[in-house]
Design an enzyme around this catalytic site. Structure first.
Site, short mmCIF file in Angstrom:
data_model
loop_
_atom_site.label_atom_id
_atom_site.label_comp_id
_atom_site.label_asym_id
_atom_site.label_seq_id
_atom_site.Cartn_x
_atom_site.Cartn_y
_atom_site.Cartn_z
N HIS A 213 -8.93 -10.63 2.07
CA HIS A 213 -7.66 -11.36 1.85
C HIS A 213 -6.75 -11.40 3.08
O HIS A 213 -5.87 -12.26 3.16
CB HIS A 213 -6.91 -10.77 0.65
CG HIS A 213 -6.07 -9.59 0.99
ND1 HIS A 213 -6.58 -8.32 1.16
CD2 HIS A 213 -4.73 -9.48 1.21
CE1 HIS A 213 -5.61 -7.49 1.45
NE2 HIS A 213 -4.48 -8.15 1.49
N ASP A 214 -6.92 -10.48 4.04
CA ASP A 214 -6.09 -10.50 5.26
C ASP A 214 -6.95 -10.42 6.52
O ASP A 214 -6.44 -10.03 7.58
CB ASP A 214 -5.09 -9.34 5.24
CG ASP A 214 -3.78 -9.70 4.56
OD1 ASP A 214 -3.42 -10.89 4.56
OD2 ASP A 214 -3.12 -8.80 4.01
N HIS B 132 -5.36 -1.39 5.19
CA HIS B 132 -4.64 -2.16 4.16
C HIS B 132 -5.63 -2.88 3.25
O HIS B 132 -5.46 -2.89 2.02
CB HIS B 132 -3.70 -3.17 4.82
CG HIS B 132 -3.13 -4.18 3.87
ND1 HIS B 132 -2.28 -3.84 2.83
CD2 HIS B 132 -3.30 -5.53 3.79
CE1 HIS B 132 -1.96 -4.93 2.15
NE2 HIS B 132 -2.56 -5.97 2.72
N ASP C 296 -1.97 -6.42 -3.69
CA ASP C 296 -1.58 -6.70 -2.30
C ASP C 296 -0.25 -6.05 -1.95
O ASP C 296 -0.03 -5.66 -0.80
CB ASP C 296 -1.51 -8.22 -2.11
CG ASP C 296 -1.31 -8.59 -0.65
OD1 ASP C 296 -1.72 -7.83 0.24
OD2 ASP C 296 -0.73 -9.67 -0.39
N HIS D 215 -1.30 -4.80 8.81
CA HIS D 215 -2.38 -5.68 8.34
C HIS D 215 -3.68 -5.35 9.07
O HIS D 215 -4.12 -6.07 9.98
CB HIS D 215 -1.99 -7.15 8.54
CG HIS D 215 -0.94 -7.62 7.60
ND1 HIS D 215 0.39 -7.75 7.97
CD2 HIS D 215 -0.98 -7.96 6.28
CE1 HIS D 215 1.11 -8.17 6.93
NE2 HIS D 215 0.30 -8.30 5.90
#
Length: 813
Positions: free
Chosen positions: A565-566, A529, A698, A525
């Protein structure tokens, strides 16, 4: 690598069995007209040098008995058992530590385990036996305790029996005595038959749990003894609630007469077939085809009843699809038709999905162009909305302004605001203010002095719109600074700077800020990514159906969601944060902890400075709509909601996409755009499609080229390994115990993840987008991981065989 192994295979010869003198005749070969009879007891038959037997009508042959010896040290007793086993041609494994014994037993499930209980200084034999039994509670292995000779009073065997041992052996170093003991155990008729019964019953129960009907077995007084998984799904009750009780009364519909009950028909001791209404746990009444089969004992009375049920669904959507003219010309037409058909044959079922299917059946039966059909269409739209409990008040503003203020202030009204997306983003040049347009003019000059990647990076970025784009190579060329160059390229391709009213400097600053807040030390992560998900998101958005359905604001929202998103991911799961009472878990009340944090952190960083605020020039209404979409997509990446989102996506496609025809294909290029899909253009349906865009992006790295998928798989495994080790150090619940660095099989974990989460999702995503290159690569990688696992097992077996050869000093001979 050079250490002696703690588990050693000392024999691989086939076992020779003592056989029965003749083959007895089996009873009950023919079927009974009034139900089957209970299977006769296990019968031994002679065939060459092996035992074979019948269990009812099931015939199987036994294998050579396998033995696990657990001795802390190799002494005369250990040598006696080893030679006795060799004399009996039994496959034997010797282990010296509890850890190696647990590992060997987990892998091989030996038939006989002999544990040395004489020397407590080596290990706790009672604890080891309990551990082996607890880890395999349904196993069929027999556990023997080897104890010292007793000169005084004989000790009680009760502690050994309570620990799980089936018998006790007193030490005796005579090889013939040990050999006779093993023969007695192997050929003990009672133990042998019981052992085979357990194995066979396990296979039968496994089969019953995978049939397409619900199965219930009761005793003669209708007390439930067994139910399969489909029975639980059909009735809503668990097996624990049913077993041991007279459960027919709970399923019985009120006010039914005696002749409508299953008990009435079962007491006739004949096979009966018919239809029955049953009441589910939630109160719903469903209609089932039912069959009652009595199991007759030797006294011609029923000792058990088998109840087989199948839900009556009526004329299914699959039946309607089969009625459609299936004439095809060319592989493309057939493939697109099959893809659309998948939406209508998906078997995920929940109470809401059953209601939707029933209403869809009623709508189809009612015909078109009438009031009932129109009303049912509106009902279906409401039921498939995520805002089931949000008030839909349209006339309140005029009639009761105060109530309207309460509703707007206390309830989430973003869903209503999002319906104006089309008006807000109807034209690209209507998004920004005049001052924004002036800034765009400056941007063209400033962009010349912005980030200039090397020629090699620029060459690689030319392929950013292809599925084979190599993000790992970009990571290497940019020293892990992948998000800025790739992000600028993709946002430029979608015209984001112009639409947001910003220049390239602001976009680059924002991308750099977000990238810096990804933890570069995370194995998985990290910013790479995020860039990979961004590239996949853009790839999906470029396909014909999203281009047709989504507007510019929704596309940009999807790209922004992919980038953030992360962000600030700690390389630990939400469950880990909850278990450690992390501040984030406290802040978000243990609910979607990471996803809430990523969304909040992304907007917090965006508003940190004007120099990096890509949203600063948006009107309030536009900003709120875009923010709502971004948050919704980031929250959709929570895997806990995976099947919910997938099910809703399948339902909306099944309800709005009709099978394609040859005329459609001839009129329009591209199979996906030729289906009629006007219903997909609602705000809620577009939002669901956006959720699927980022969800699929994802988890898309297992569908990348195999060398990339392999790298990503090992990165995520490393992150999970680190979490497992951290949980052990902190004495926390281990959330994923299989991700143990010393025992985990990465190939096995990968293809299992694909089976559970990806294969079905990408099959339907392919049916929606027409992306065969993605789905086919996923299937190739699935086969690749299975092949790698087989290869690893073969290499491990070869290594064990080499270590156990007579030339190796560590191996007993």
């Amino acid at each position: 690598m050079g250490c002696a192994p703690s588990a050693v295979n000392v024999s691989r010869k086939p076992a020779s069995k003592v056989v029965a003198p003749e083959e007895p005749q089996t009873k009950g070969e023919g079927d009974q007209s009034e139900g089957g009879r209970e299977p006769s007891d296990l019968q031994l038959i002679s065939k060459e040098a092996d035992y074979s037997m019948f269990y009812g009508k099931m015939k199987f042959r036994s294998n050579s008995m396998t033995i696990l010896l657990v001795f802390g040290k190799e002494d005369a007793q250990c040598e006696a058992f080893r030679k006795a086993a060799d004399k009996g041609n039994y496959q034997t494994t010797l282990t010296k530590t509890p850890e190696s014994a647990i590992e060997s037993f987990a892998e091989n499930q030996q038939d006989l385990v002999i544990i040395d209980c004489r020397h407590s200084k080596h290990f706790d034999a009672v604890k080891l036996c309990k551990t082996l039994k607890e880890r395999h509670p349904r196993g069929h292995s027999r556990f023997l305790a080897l104890t010292n000779k007793c000169d005084k009073d004989e000790p009680s065997v009760l502690p050994l029996l309570n620990a799980g041992f089936s018998r006790r052996l007193v030490e005796n170093t005579n090889i013939t005595s040990c050999y006779n003991e093993l023969l007695s155990i192997d050929h003990s008729e009672l133990e042998y038959r019981s052992h085979q019964q357990v194995q066979t019953s396990a296979a039968m129960y496994h089969a019953l749990n995978h049939v397409s009907e619900s199965i219930e077995i009761t005793d003669s007084k209708f007390r439930t003894e067994f139910v399969n998984r489909l029975w639980e799904k059909q009735t809503g009750y668990s097996s624990k609630e049913a077993i041991g009780t007279e459960f027919q009364d709970k399923l019985q519909v009120d006010n039914c007469n005696e002749e409508q009950t299953l008990v009435y028909h079962a007491k006739k001791n004949q096979i009966w077939e018919g239809q029955q209404s049953i009441r589910r746990k939630n109160g719903d009444i469903i209609r089932c085809k039912c069959r009652i089969i009595p199991m007759m004992s030797n006294s011609n009375t029923a000792s058990r009843y088998i109840l087989v049920r199948q839900t009556v669904d009526g004329y299914s959507q699959w039946d309607r699809l089969k009625d459609i003219d299936s004439k095809t010309h060319g592989m493309m037409y057939q493939r697109r038709k099959d893809s659309i058909t998948r939406f209508h044959t998906m078997t995920i079922e929940t109470p809401l999905s059953r209601v939707i299917n029933m209403l869809y059946e009623a709508q189809t039966s009612s015909g078109t162009g009438n009031i009932v059909h129109s009303a049912l269409e509106k009902v279906l739209d409401i039921l498939q909305s995520t805002e089931l409990f949000s008030p839909h008040i349209h006339q309140v503003k005029e009639e009761d302004p105060l109530t309207s203020d309460y509703v707007d202030g206390l309830c989430d009204r973003t869903a209503i605001n999002s319906q104006t997306n089309r008006q807000i983003y109807g034209q690209k040049n209507s998004i920004s203010s005049s001052s924004s347009k002036l800034q765009v003019g400056v941007a063209s000059k400033q962009s010349l002095s912005m980030y200039k990647p090397s020629a090699e990076v620029q060459s690689l970025l030319q392929g950013n719109a292809t599925w084979s784009f190599d993000i790992i190579q970009l990571e290497s060329l940019t020293n892990k600074n992948v998000l800025v160059p790739l992000g600028i390229k993709i946002f430029e391709r979608f015209g984001a700077m112009e639409l947001l009213g910003i220049d390239e400097h602001v976009m680059a600053s924002w991308l750099k800020l977000i990238s810096d807040n990804y933890h570069s030390g995370n194995p998985y992560h990290n910013a790479t990514h995020a860039a990979d998900v961004l590239q996949a998101t853009a790839y999906f958005l470029d396909k014909m159906r999203p281009k047709k359905l989504l507007d510019a604001q929704e596309e940009i929202a999807a790209l922004i969601a992919a980038v953030i998103h992360d962000v600030d991911h700690p390389a630990r799961s939400s469950s880990f944060l909850v278990n450690t009472k992390n501040d984030l878990a406290i802040l978000y009340n243990d609910i979607a902890v990471l996803e809430n944090h990523h969304a909040a952190k992304g907007f917090q960083l965006t508003h940190k400075s004007d120099n990096s605020n890509i949203l600063k020039n948006l009107d309030r209404e536009v900003y709120e709509s875009l923010r709502h979409n971004v948050i919704d997509m980031v929250l959709a990446t929570e895997m806990a909601k995976h099947f919910e989102h997938l099910q809703k996506f399948i339902h909306l496609c099944a309800a709005n996409i009709k099978p394609v025809s040859e005329d459609d294909l001839e009129k329009k290029s591209g199979g996906s755009s030729s289906a009629m899909e006007s219903g997909l253009d609602s705000p809620e349906n577009r939002r669901q499609i956006l959720r699927m865009v980022i969800k699929c992006a994802d988890v898309s790295n297992p569908a990348r080229d195999t060398h990339l998928a392999d790298r990503w798989a090992r990165r995520i495994a490393e992150e999970y390994f680190q979490q497992t080790e951290d949980e052990h150090r902190k004495n926390l619940p281990v959330m994923m115990p299989h991700f143990d660095r010393n025992t985990c099989s990465i190939p096995h974990s990968q293809y299992k993840f694909m089976e559970v989460f990806l294969l079905s999702m990408f099959e339907h995503w392919d049916g929606f987008l027409d992306i065969p290159e993605v789905y086919e690569q996923l299937q190739k990688n699935y086969k690749y991981w299975k092949d790698v696992e087989i290869q690893e097992k073969q290499e491990k077996q070869s290594a064990v065989a080499t270590e156990t050869s007579p030339a190796t000093p560590a191996v007993l001979s």
